[in-house]
Design a protein around this motif. Structure first.
Motif, PDB file in Angstrom:
ATOM      1  N   LYS A   1       0.858  -1.202   0.028  1.00 20.76           N
ATOM      2  CA  LYS A   1       0.133  -0.061  -0.027  1.00 20.76           C
ATOM      3  C   LYS A   1       0.998   1.030  -0.076  1.00 20.76           C
ATOM      4  O   LYS A   1       0.665   2.174  -0.831  1.00 20.76           O
ATOM      5  N   ARG A   2       2.035   1.153   0.786  1.00 16.68           N
ATOM      6  CA  ARG A   2       2.541   2.343   0.907  1.00 16.68           C
ATOM      7  C   ARG A   2       3.626   2.473  -0.284  1.00 16.68           C
ATOM      8  O   ARG A   2       3.651   3.660  -0.708  1.00 16.68           O
ATOM      9  N   LEU A   3       3.893   1.419  -0.974  1.00 12.76           N
ATOM     10  CA  LEU A   3       4.543   1.309  -2.238  1.00 12.76           C
ATOM     11  C   LEU A   3       3.949   2.260  -3.188  1.00 12.76           C
ATOM     12  O   LEU A   3       4.328   2.787  -4.093  1.00 12.76           O
ATOM     13  N   ARG A   4       2.489   1.587  -3.461  1.00 14.70           N
ATOM     14  CA  ARG A   4       1.577   2.084  -4.335  1.00 14.70           C
ATOM     15  C   ARG A   4       1.283   3.608  -4.186  1.00 14.70           C
ATOM     16  O   ARG A   4       1.245   4.235  -5.092  1.00 14.70           O
ATOM     17  N   ASN A   5       1.260   3.997  -2.931  1.00 13.67           N
ATOM     18  CA  ASN A   5       1.045   5.457  -2.760  1.00 13.67           C
ATOM     19  C   ASN A   5       2.361   6.324  -3.315  1.00 13.67           C
ATOM     20  O   ASN A   5       2.186   7.421  -3.826  1.00 13.67           O
ATOM     21  N   LEU A   6       3.468   5.814  -2.871  1.00  9.72           N
ATOM     22  CA  LEU A   6       4.720   6.487  -3.356  1.00  9.72           C
ATOM     23  C   LEU A   6       4.840   6.552  -4.856  1.00  9.72           C
ATOM     24  O   LEU A   6       5.124   7.549  -5.449  1.00  9.72           O
ATOM     25  N   GLY A   7       4.474   5.343  -5.537  1.00 11.86           N
ATOM     26  CA  GLY A   7       4.151   5.559  -6.907  1.00 11.86           C
ATOM     27  C   GLY A   7       3.269   6.342  -7.512  1.00 11.86           C
ATOM     28  O   GLY A   7       3.699   7.292  -8.422  1.00 11.86           O
ATOM     29  N   GLY A   8       2.203   6.667  -6.836  1.00  7.72           N
ATOM     30  CA  GLY A   8       1.071   7.657  -7.364  1.00  7.72           C
ATOM     31  C   GLY A   8       1.636   9.203  -6.936  1.00  7.72           C
ATOM     32  O   GLY A   8       1.542   9.863  -7.923  1.00  7.72           O
ATOM     33  N   ASP A   9       2.429   9.243  -5.994  1.00 13.04           N
ATOM     34  CA  ASP A   9       2.886  10.665  -5.698  1.00 13.04           C
ATOM     35  C   ASP A   9       3.997  11.051  -6.526  1.00 13.04           C
ATOM     36  O   ASP A   9       4.181  12.116  -6.940  1.00 13.04           O
ATOM     37  N   LEU A  10       4.933   9.887  -6.707  1.00 12.03           N
ATOM     38  CA  LEU A  10       5.836  10.121  -7.898  1.00 12.03           C
ATOM     39  C   LEU A  10       5.155  10.354  -9.234  1.00 12.03           C
ATOM     40  O   LEU A  10       5.804  11.307  -9.932  1.00 12.03           O
ATOM     41  N   GLY A  11       4.634   9.625  -9.665  1.00 11.15           N
ATOM     42  CA  GLY A  11       3.682   9.996 -10.792  1.00 11.15           C
ATOM     43  C   GLY A  11       3.106  11.583 -11.049  1.00 11.15           C
ATOM     44  O   GLY A  11       3.223  12.206 -11.879  1.00 11.15           O
ATOM     45  N   ASN A  12       2.487  11.920  -9.718  1.00  7.12           N
ATOM     46  CA  ASN A  12       1.886  13.270  -9.867  1.00  7.12           C
ATOM     47  C   ASN A  12       2.926  14.310  -9.772  1.00  7.12           C
ATOM     48  O   ASN A  12       2.890  15.302 -10.307  1.00  7.12           O
ATOM     49  N   ALA A  13       3.924  13.888  -9.065  1.00 10.08           N
ATOM     50  CA  ALA A  13       5.266  14.982  -9.083  1.00 10.08           C
ATOM     51  C   ALA A  13       5.600  14.999 -10.610  1.00 10.08           C
ATOM     52  O   ALA A  13       6.270  16.166 -11.363  1.00 10.08           O
ATOM     53  N   VAL A  14       5.777  14.084 -11.347  1.00  8.95           N
ATOM     54  CA  VAL A  14       6.355  13.980 -12.765  1.00  8.95           C
ATOM     55  C   VAL A  14       5.412  14.909 -13.790  1.00  8.95           C
ATOM     56  O   VAL A  14       5.665  15.654 -14.322  1.00  8.95           O
ATOM     57  N   LYS A  15       4.083  14.577 -13.419  1.00 10.26           N
ATOM     58  CA  LYS A  15       3.165  15.412 -14.135  1.00 10.26           C
ATOM     59  C   LYS A  15       3.392  17.020 -13.771  1.00 10.26           C
ATOM     60  O   LYS A  15       3.097  17.821 -14.788  1.00 10.26           O
TER      61      LYS A  15
ATOM     62  N   PHE B   1       5.774  18.538 -12.670  1.00 14.32           N
ATOM     63  CA  PHE B   1       7.171  19.204 -13.378  1.00 14.32           C
ATOM     64  C   PHE B   1       6.808  19.296 -14.757  1.00 14.32           C
ATOM     65  O   PHE B   1       7.290  20.262 -15.196  1.00 14.32           O
ATOM     66  N   LYS B   2       6.214  18.387 -15.537  1.00 19.52           N
ATOM     67  CA  LYS B   2       5.925  18.459 -17.069  1.00 19.52           C
ATOM     68  C   LYS B   2       5.112  19.622 -17.241  1.00 19.52           C
ATOM     69  O   LYS B   2       5.415  20.495 -18.126  1.00 19.52           O
ATOM     70  N   LYS B   3       4.023  19.750 -16.491  1.00 17.79           N
ATOM     71  CA  LYS B   3       3.343  21.006 -16.650  1.00 17.79           C
ATOM     72  C   LYS B   3       3.860  22.260 -16.429  1.00 17.79           C
ATOM     73  O   LYS B   3       3.765  23.365 -17.084  1.00 17.79           O
ATOM     74  N   ALA B   4       4.832  22.389 -15.363  1.00 20.40           N
ATOM     75  CA  ALA B   4       5.512  23.589 -15.097  1.00 20.40           C
ATOM     76  C   ALA B   4       6.345  23.728 -16.073  1.00 20.40           C
ATOM     77  O   ALA B   4       6.882  25.021 -16.389  1.00 20.40           O
ATOM     78  N   ILE B   5       7.164  22.780 -16.846  1.00 18.84           N
ATOM     79  CA  ILE B   5       7.907  23.189 -17.911  1.00 18.84           C
ATOM     80  C   ILE B   5       7.036  23.774 -19.159  1.00 18.84           C
ATOM     81  O   ILE B   5       7.571  24.698 -19.848  1.00 18.84           O
TER      82      ILE B   5
END
Length: 79
Positions: free
Chosen positions: A25-39, A41-45
């Protein structure tokens, strides 16, 4: 076959240890958070490029308005 001197078995052992320590569960949340961070970042660029294009477009419109106003004022002065 390995990755930089690390074999497949070593990677599997590390994966099992990580799963035991953090849980799925924690790894899944971490993956989701990482995905949101990448999105984000791309939006900010992309946003500055879009923002710059919008500013140029607005400046061109403002320039047209100023030209029309200047022409009107010139016409009024000449009358």
């Amino acid at each position: 076959m390995g990755f930089g001197g690390i074999g497949v078995w070593q990677l599997l052992i590390v994966l099992v240890i990580v799963l035991l320590l953090f849980g799925t569960k924690r790894l899944r949340n971490l993956g989701g958070d990482l995905g949101n961070a990448v999105k984000g970042f791309k939006k900010a660029i992309k946003d500055p490029e879009k923002e710059a294009a919008e500013k140029l477009e607005q400046a061109a419109k403002d320039d047209d308005v100023i030209d029309v106003q200047a022409t009107r004022e010139k016409d009024e002065v000449e009358k």
